[in-house]
Design a protein around this motif. Structure first.
Motif, PDB file in Angstrom:
ATOM      1  N   SER A  84      79.328  18.122  62.202  1.00  0.00           N
ATOM      2  CA  SER A  84      78.559  17.024  61.612  1.00  0.00           C
ATOM      3  C   SER A  84      78.926  15.690  62.250  1.00  0.00           C
ATOM      4  O   SER A  84      78.099  14.783  62.323  1.00  0.00           O
ATOM      5  N   GLY A  85      80.176  15.562  62.741  1.00  0.00           N
ATOM      6  CA  GLY A  85      80.582  14.311  63.372  1.00  0.00           C
ATOM      7  C   GLY A  85      79.758  13.995  64.605  1.00  0.00           C
ATOM      8  O   GLY A  85      79.341  12.848  64.816  1.00  0.00           O
ATOM      9  N   GLU A  86      79.503  15.011  65.440  1.00  0.00           N
ATOM     10  CA  GLU A  86      78.694  14.805  66.641  1.00  0.00           C
ATOM     11  C   GLU A  86      77.257  14.467  66.279  1.00  0.00           C
ATOM     12  O   GLU A  86      76.613  13.626  66.907  1.00  0.00           O
ATOM     13  N   SER A 175      71.633   8.055  59.287  1.00  0.00           N
ATOM     14  CA  SER A 175      72.915   8.663  58.947  1.00  0.00           C
ATOM     15  C   SER A 175      73.515   8.015  57.702  1.00  0.00           C
ATOM     16  O   SER A 175      73.228   6.862  57.360  1.00  0.00           O
ATOM     17  N   GLN A 176      74.357   8.769  57.024  1.00  0.00           N
ATOM     18  CA  GLN A 176      75.030   8.250  55.837  1.00  0.00           C
ATOM     19  C   GLN A 176      75.814   6.983  56.158  1.00  0.00           C
ATOM     20  O   GLN A 176      75.751   5.996  55.417  1.00  0.00           O
ATOM     21  N   THR A 190      82.284   5.766  54.466  1.00  0.00           N
ATOM     22  CA  THR A 190      82.651   7.112  54.001  1.00  0.00           C
ATOM     23  C   THR A 190      82.346   7.340  52.518  1.00  0.00           C
ATOM     24  O   THR A 190      82.526   8.450  52.031  1.00  0.00           O
ATOM     25  N   GLN A 191      81.881   6.319  51.834  1.00  0.00           N
ATOM     26  CA  GLN A 191      81.665   6.437  50.388  1.00  0.00           C
ATOM     27  C   GLN A 191      80.309   7.084  50.096  1.00  0.00           C
ATOM     28  O   GLN A 191      79.405   6.496  49.508  1.00  0.00           O
ATOM     29  N   THR A 192      80.182   8.337  50.531  1.00  0.00           N
ATOM     30  CA  THR A 192      78.884   9.012  50.431  1.00  0.00           C
ATOM     31  C   THR A 192      78.466   9.261  48.987  1.00  0.00           C
ATOM     32  O   THR A 192      77.280   9.484  48.725  1.00  0.00           O
ATOM     33  N   MET A 222      74.516  14.851  56.788  1.00  0.00           N
ATOM     34  CA  MET A 222      74.088  13.986  57.884  1.00  0.00           C
ATOM     35  C   MET A 222      73.516  12.665  57.396  1.00  0.00           C
ATOM     36  O   MET A 222      73.978  11.598  57.781  1.00  0.00           O
ATOM     37  N   GLY A 223      72.493  12.717  56.556  1.00  0.00           N
ATOM     38  CA  GLY A 223      71.883  11.466  56.129  1.00  0.00           C
ATOM     39  C   GLY A 223      70.616  11.690  55.341  1.00  0.00           C
ATOM     40  O   GLY A 223      70.437  12.743  54.711  1.00  0.00           O
TER      41      GLY A 223
END
Length: 231
Positions: A84-86, A175-176, A190-192, A222-223
Motif C-alpha cells: 500500500s505504501g507504493e 490518497s488518505q 496517518t490519522q485515517t 489507499m484513499g
C-alpha cells in the motif's frame, strides 16, 4: 481517436498491450524507459499514459512527478509492487489509478476507458465544476449549499472541505495522506480514523444507501474517490 502511451520495459507485455489497444481503435505509442517516456509524452501529447514503476533508468514515481509538472494527462500505473505504501506514493505523486500486475486485460481496458471518460467530463470550465448534480443530491461548492430530496442538508466546515477536495478531483483516487493534509494540515498524514468518521457522516447525509455508496467510494488502505456513475 484516443492516443495511449505505454511505458514498460517488458517487451512481451508491451506487445500484448499494443495489440489489444489497437484492436479497440486506440492509437498507441510505447517507451521502454523513463527518459523516452518523458520525451514521448511531450512530443506525442497522449490522452492517457500506462506507466510501469520499475523502469531501468529511473523510478516511475519520478516520471509521474515530471509529467505532472506540466500536464494533467491521466496516468494509470501498472506495477508488480503490491504494498500500500507504493500505491499511496504513486497517487501522491499524481497518478490517477493503480493496477497491480498480473492484471486481466478486461480490467485494464475498463480502467483506461474510465480515465479517458473522466478527462472528457472534466473538460469544462471551473464554473462547470462547482455545481454537481446527481440523482440523489446536488452540491454547490461556491454557495456552500447541499440539497437532497428537495431539502437543504447541513454540512460542517470539515465535511465541506473533504467534499470539495474529492469533487475537484472527481474520478481520481485521492490518497488518505493527501486528503488528511489538505483538510487538517501538513502535520497530519496517518490519522485515517478521522477520514473514516467524516466519510461515514457524509454518506449518511448524501448517499441513498450509505452502506453501498455510488459516489463517495473507498479504496481500502489507499484513499477515496468521488464518482459520477452513468445512470
Amino acid at each position: 481517436m484516443t492516443r495511449v502511451l505505454v511505458v514498460d520495459d517488458e517487451p512481451q507485455l508491451v506487445r500484448s498491450l499494443v495489440i489489444n489497444l489497437k484492436a479497440r481503435k486506440y492509437e498507441v505509442d510505447s517507451a521502454q524507459d523513463g527518459a523516452r517516456a518523458l520525451l514521448a509524452a511531450a512530443a506525442g501529447r497522449p490522452d492517457v499514459v500506462l506507466l510501469d514503476l520499475g523502469l531501468p533508468d529511473m523510478d516511475g514515481i519520478e516520471v509521474i512527478r515530471q509529467i505532472r509538472a506540466w500536464s494533467r494527462v491521466p496516468i494509470v500505473v501498472l506495477s508488480a509492487r503490491h504494498g500500500s505504501g507504493e500505491k499511496v506514493e504513486a497517487l501522491d505523486a499524481g497518478a490517477d489509478d493503480y493496477v497491480t500486475k498480473p492484471f486481466g486485460m478486461d480490467e485494464l481496458l475498463a480502467r483506461l476507458a474510465a480515465a479517458t471518460r473522466r478527462t472528457r467530463a472534466q473538460g469544462g470550465t471551473s464554473d462547470d465544476q462547482v455545481v454537481v448534480t446527481t440523482r440523489e443530491f446536488t452540491i454547490d461548492l461556491l454557495a456552500k449549499r447541499a440539497r437532497r430530496g428537495g431539502a437543504d442538508i447541513r454540512l460542517t466546515p470539515t465535511e465541506w472541505h473533504i467534499l470539495e477536495v474529492l469533487i475537484r478531483n472527481r474520478g481520481r483516487l485521492v490518497s488518505q495522506r493527501h486528503l488528511l493534509q489538505e483538510v487538517w494540515g501538513s502535520a497530519y498524514g496517518t490519522q485515517t480514523n478521522y477520514l473514516r468518521v467524516y466519510m461515514a457522516h457524509l454518506r449518511r447525509k448524501l448517499e441513498a444507501d450509505p452502506s453501498h455508496p455510488r459516489h463517495l467510494i473507498t479504496a481500502p488502505g489507499m484513499g477515496y474517490r468521488f464518482e459520477l456513475p452513468e445512470a
